[in-house]
Design a protein around this motif. Structure first.
Motif, PDB file in Angstrom:
ATOM      1  N   GLU A   1     -41.828  50.797 -51.124  1.00  0.00           N
ATOM      2  CA  GLU A   1     -42.008  50.492 -49.716  1.00  0.00           C
ATOM      3  C   GLU A   1     -40.706  50.013 -49.099  1.00  0.00           C
ATOM      4  O   GLU A   1     -40.029  49.143 -49.636  1.00  0.00           O
ATOM      5  CB  GLU A   1     -43.082  49.407 -49.564  1.00  0.00           C
TER       6      GLU A   1
ATOM      7  N   ARG B   1     -39.742  48.804 -45.261  1.00  0.00           N
ATOM      8  CA  ARG B   1     -40.156  48.626 -43.875  1.00  0.00           C
ATOM      9  C   ARG B   1     -39.016  48.028 -43.088  1.00  0.00           C
ATOM     10  O   ARG B   1     -38.418  47.039 -43.491  1.00  0.00           O
ATOM     11  CB  ARG B   1     -41.375  47.705 -43.777  1.00  0.00           C
TER      12      ARG B   1
ATOM     13  N   ARG C   1     -41.553  49.214 -39.391  1.00  0.00           N
ATOM     14  CA  ARG C   1     -41.768  50.653 -39.463  1.00  0.00           C
ATOM     15  C   ARG C   1     -41.535  51.167 -40.880  1.00  0.00           C
ATOM     16  O   ARG C   1     -40.570  50.767 -41.528  1.00  0.00           O
ATOM     17  CB  ARG C   1     -40.775  51.307 -38.494  1.00  0.00           C
ATOM     18  N   ASP C   2     -42.390  52.042 -41.343  1.00  0.00           N
ATOM     19  CA  ASP C   2     -42.239  52.618 -42.668  1.00  0.00           C
ATOM     20  C   ASP C   2     -41.078  53.607 -42.663  1.00  0.00           C
ATOM     21  O   ASP C   2     -41.076  54.578 -41.907  1.00  0.00           O
ATOM     22  CB  ASP C   2     -43.541  53.336 -43.054  1.00  0.00           C
TER      23      ASP C   2
ATOM     24  N   SER D   1     -40.680  57.879 -44.776  1.00  0.00           N
ATOM     25  CA  SER D   1     -40.909  59.208 -44.237  1.00  0.00           C
ATOM     26  C   SER D   1     -39.866  59.591 -43.184  1.00  0.00           C
ATOM     27  O   SER D   1     -39.894  60.700 -42.664  1.00  0.00           O
ATOM     28  CB  SER D   1     -42.300  59.257 -43.611  1.00  0.00           C
TER      29      SER D   1
END
Lengths: 233, 330
Positions: free
Chosen positions: A60, A62, A66-67, A70
């Motif tokens: 993960e 962030r 926001r991730d 991707s």
């Protein structure tokens, strides 16, 4: 202080080879963090993975909630992360000023060109020179300066003082202090202890592809013995 | 010009160097203006068309680092489009050339769209394959008249006023097209867009991580290069008053690579000299028994072995060139 960058259980691979084994770290808004560690433990890889240059990654990341996993590499800068690589990545066929104005402005709040030239008078003097005709220190400053113009919120620096003269190192330290004062969040990898202790708020110690310790700058003197042992210096 | 930068520190010397460079530029223009008095105009026009073609190609390889092996499709395709527009639709020459340019740009958009997904040799192979497909299309299509080509293309009147059927008028028209094309390239290369292209050529990944979507810029450069190659091709169709399969063959794609390499990749006027050399050799050896391809091949080998930067590139990098303030920036 809210977390601007949140990394949890981050794994990364170079082909078959598994290099990051679950990195956990948090960078607060406005904080300056230094990652310490021996050569080859994955410090640079951590930075490159956060940036998205290494795509074989899991876990993960962030940024401002926001991730980032991707997000394609060319959008990472637009999300607000700027990266100054170890090799600096100055474009040889462009002049200093062209190098400065090349990166796209991604958000308001970036430094205007005049302010950058105030901060780095050398660059003003040499603005018509070819990028690679600069000294190592000037190249490092150019690599940092061009990111400042873009208005990113997080500045990632990979060994900014490597191979530079003490006076230049001091100069870079001053620049980072100024950026800190402006509220910039900074994440850097650094071998130079003394330099790092002057600017960092907090340290992460890395070993075998994961973070093994995390302590504020105040604890640095107490930990010197352990650190010297772990880092082998 | 694009290749000139102030490198000398002392003001006086750089001022002298600059006036010498401007002198070069004016001398070049003057030479082009009076050339038809001394040389066969059709030869000169052919030279100018190929020079512009090579400059357009150089935009891609020299400034973006993409080796296209299918530029004949744009050059020859535009020749067909222009010839057809002028002969069948009775358009004026400038509109006919515009049709050629737009057609080539569209073709560039399609071929570029597929090609930029790959890099290096694969990029070259895709451009070659798609250009070959276009060649067979030209061979089969009705409007190209197959093996015969489109013949007897009228040159018409420029803007309805200037009669282009005389070779003097046509020469100055071609020269104007050439200079406009070169100016567009110069402007393009020195724009922020051109800066981004150079950064992609140098370190693509770095350009991406600075926040540029390089595919978009590569495609832009590809279309721009195709359109300018089309400008050259369309003009050539008017000069020779025909459009044939020769201009869409893969040999033509190879020839333009040769011209650009000989003259100097990544210099603004290098390809002009490269094209000049190749076209001159072809022109003067055409009547001899000696095969031209062998001569150009030998010249090419000499270039690769002895002066890799090309004619103009070597001059820029030489002591004299640097003194005059030229820089070969690769």
């Amino acid at each position: 202080m809210g977390a601007l960058l949140q990394v949890a259980d981050l794994h990364a691979w170079y082909g078959e080879s598994h290099v990051l084994h679950g990195v956990d770290m948090t960078v607060g808004e406005g904080e300056t963090i230094t990652i310490l560690g021996r050569n080859g433990v994955g410090k640079t890889t951590t930075l490159r993975t956060i940036m998205g240059i290494i795509r074989a990654r899991k876990g993960e990341i962030r940024f401002a909630g926001r991730d980032m996993l991707s997000v394609p590499l060319h959008r990472t800068a637009h999300a607000g992360i700027g990266f100054v690589p170890e090799e600096r990545g100055i474009f040889a066929s462009l002049t200093v000023e062209e190098n400065l104005t090349l990166p796209p402005v991604v958000a308001d709040g970036g430094m205007p060109l005049e302010e950058i030239y105030d901060l780095f008078p050398n660059l003003l003097e040499r603005r018509a020179s070819q990028g690679t005709k600069l000294s190592g220190g000037e190249q490092q400053m150019l690599a940092m300066a061009r990111i400042l113009r873009t208005g990113v919120r997080l500045l990632i620096l990979d060994e900014p003082t490597e191979g530079l003269a003490p006076v230049i190192v001091q100069r870079i330290g001053e620049v980072l202090q100024k950026l800190k004062a402006r509220g910039m969040t900074i994440l850097l990898v650094e071998q130079n202890f003394r330099f790092a202790s002057r600017i960092a708020d907090r340290f992460y110690l890395m070993e075998h592809g994961r973070m093994v310790a995390d302590f504020p700058v105040a604890e640095l003197p107490d930990r010197m013995t352990t650190l010297n042992k772990v880092l082998g210096v | 010009m694009a290749d000139m930068v102030e490198t000398t520190a002392s003001g006086e010397r750089s001022a002298t160097a600059q006036s010498i460079r401007i002198g070069f530029l004016l001398a070049g223009l003057a030479a082009l203006a009076v050339a038809p008095l001394f040389l066969y105009p059709v030869f000169l026009m052919k030279l100018l068309c190929f020079a512009l073609f090579a400059c357009a190609f150089n935009l891609l390889i020299g400034y973006t680092g993409l080796l296209s092996f299918g530029h004949a499709a744009f050059f020859g395709g535009a020749a067909y489009f222009t010839a057809h527009a002028v002969k069948e639709w009775h358009l004026t020459p400038e509109l006919g050339i515009l049709v050629g340019v737009l057609g080539a740009a569209l073709l560039g958009l399609v071929i570029g769209f597929f090609a930029i997904r790959r890099q290096g040799i694969y990029f070259a192979m895709i451009t070659l394959a798609l250009a070959q497909m276009f060649y067979f299309f030209c061979l089969q299509a009705e409007f190209t008249k197959g093996e015969d080509g489109i013949q007897g293309v009228p040159r018409g009147h420029f803007l309805g006023l200037l009669d282009l059927s005389t070779s003097t008028n046509m020469y100055y028209f071609t020269l104007a097209v050439f200079l406009v094309g070169l100016l567009v390239i110069w402007r393009f290369v020195n724009s922020p867009f051109g800066m981004i292209l150079k950064s992609i050529r140098e370190n693509e990944q770095r350009a991406v991580s600075l926040g540029y979507s390089v595919q978009y810029y590569k495609l832009g450069a590809f279309v721009m290069s195709a359109a300018l190659a089309g400008l050259a091709g369309g003009t050539k169709a008017l000069v020779f008053q025909f459009a044939t399969l020769t201009d869409v063959t893969w040999q033509m794609s190879g020839e333009v690579i040769l011209m650009t390499l000989l003259g100097g990749i990544g210099t603004l006027i290098g390809p002009v000299f490269g094209a000049g050399l190749v076209v001159t050799l072809q022109h003067y050896l055409a009547t001899s028994d000696f095969p031209v391809t062998i001569v150009t091949g030998v010249v090419f080998m000499a270039c690769v072995l002895l002066f890799r930067r090309g004619l103009v590139g070597e001059f820029y990098a030489s002591r004299l060139g640097r003194r005059l303030g030229f820089a070969y920036r690769r």
